[in-house]
Design a protein around this motif. Structure first.
Motif, mmCIF file in Angstrom:
data_model
loop_
_atom_site.group_PDB
_atom_site.id
_atom_site.type_symbol
_atom_site.label_atom_id
_atom_site.label_comp_id
_atom_site.label_asym_id
_atom_site.label_seq_id
_atom_site.Cartn_x
_atom_site.Cartn_y
_atom_site.Cartn_z
ATOM 1 N N SER A 3 0.811 -1.218 0.000
ATOM 2 C CA SER A 3 0.000 0.000 0.000
ATOM 3 C C SER A 3 0.849 1.275 0.000
ATOM 4 N N PHE A 4 2.170 1.124 0.257
ATOM 5 C CA PHE A 4 3.027 2.300 0.391
ATOM 6 C C PHE A 4 4.475 1.870 0.240
ATOM 7 N N VAL A 5 5.272 2.664 -0.471
ATOM 8 C CA VAL A 5 6.685 2.361 -0.690
ATOM 9 C C VAL A 5 7.511 3.554 -0.220
ATOM 10 N N ARG A 6 8.508 3.267 0.635
ATOM 11 C CA ARG A 6 9.280 4.342 1.260
ATOM 12 C C ARG A 6 10.732 3.936 1.456
ATOM 13 N N ILE A 29 4.289 -4.295 7.966
ATOM 14 C CA ILE A 29 5.446 -3.599 7.398
ATOM 15 C C ILE A 29 6.492 -4.632 7.008
ATOM 16 N N ILE A 30 7.047 -4.448 5.821
ATOM 17 C CA ILE A 30 8.181 -5.261 5.395
ATOM 18 C C ILE A 30 9.358 -4.307 5.254
ATOM 19 N N GLY A 31 10.308 -4.436 6.168
ATOM 20 C CA GLY A 31 11.546 -3.672 6.104
ATOM 21 C C GLY A 31 12.602 -4.545 5.451
ATOM 22 N N VAL A 57 11.441 -8.122 8.913
ATOM 23 C CA VAL A 57 12.709 -7.502 8.536
ATOM 24 C C VAL A 57 13.471 -8.555 7.739
ATOM 25 N N TRP A 58 13.575 -8.321 6.441
ATOM 26 C CA TRP A 58 14.109 -9.317 5.521
ATOM 27 C C TRP A 58 15.379 -8.843 4.840
ATOM 28 N N LEU A 79 6.258 -1.220 2.252
ATOM 29 C CA LEU A 79 7.574 -1.717 1.857
ATOM 30 C C LEU A 79 8.559 -0.588 2.118
ATOM 31 N N ILE A 80 9.526 -0.833 3.007
ATOM 32 C CA ILE A 80 10.484 0.199 3.396
ATOM 33 C C ILE A 80 11.896 -0.356 3.286
#
Length: 165
Positions: A3-6, A29-31, A57-58, A79-80
């Motif tokens: 939903s959001f890329v940062r 959140i996927i960091g 956290v990947w 996705l951060i």
């Protein structure tokens, strides 16, 4: 689903995540950052920054292996990445294309040797500038914004300060 890329050099930060979640709903959140994913203390700290969300956290490699599942998921994720280079790897090199996402938000990028200051707490290196150029060429709008209402502009406004191809 994304939903959001940062890009944010803090990766996951509670206040910012809370604020951006008002603009872009998310369940998790996927960091993505190799160093953080391989450091149990950092990984735990990032997961603790947003206790009400599913937090992962990947490494880049794990993201590559899981990206089709992420796209197919009904869960809405942010996705951060910690830096523009990792985001370029995901969006350009891996060809990851979240549906309905055409904007990459660049948040805090601390002042560092060799970095050019674009705004408050927003400095990028020439190598990162090339990554942003590549992301733009892949069809994304790159915007520099610490918060939604604190945008300093989009990538074309800053491009001339760098020698990008």
């Amino acid at each position: 689903m994304i939903s959001f890329v940062r890009v944010d050099d803090r990766i996951i930060h509670g206040q910012t995540v809370t604020r951006w979640a008002l603009e872009y709903p998310c369940d998790g959140i996927i960091g993505v950052n190799d160093a953080a994913a391989n450091n149990p203390v950092l990984k735990a700290a990032y997961k603790g920054a947003a206790p009400e969300k599913k937090v992962f956290v990947w490494t880049l490699e794990h993201f590559k292996e899981s990206m089709d599942k992420v796209l197919a998921s009904k869960t809405k994720y942010f996705l951060i990445t910690k830096n523009p280079l990792d985001m370029k790897t995901i969006l350009v090199d891996y060809g990851f294309k979240p549906s309905d996402i055409d904007r990459v938000i660049i948040g805090p990028c601390n002042d560092r040797p060799g970095a050019i200051k674009l705004g408050n707490n927003q400095s990028i290196t020439p190598e990162e500038a090339q990554a942003l150029e590549d992301i733009t060429k892949a069809g994304y709008t790159v915007e520099f914004a610490l918060l939604k209402d604190k945008s300093i502009g989009e990538w074309p406004q800053f491009r001339s300060r760098f020698d990008v191809k």
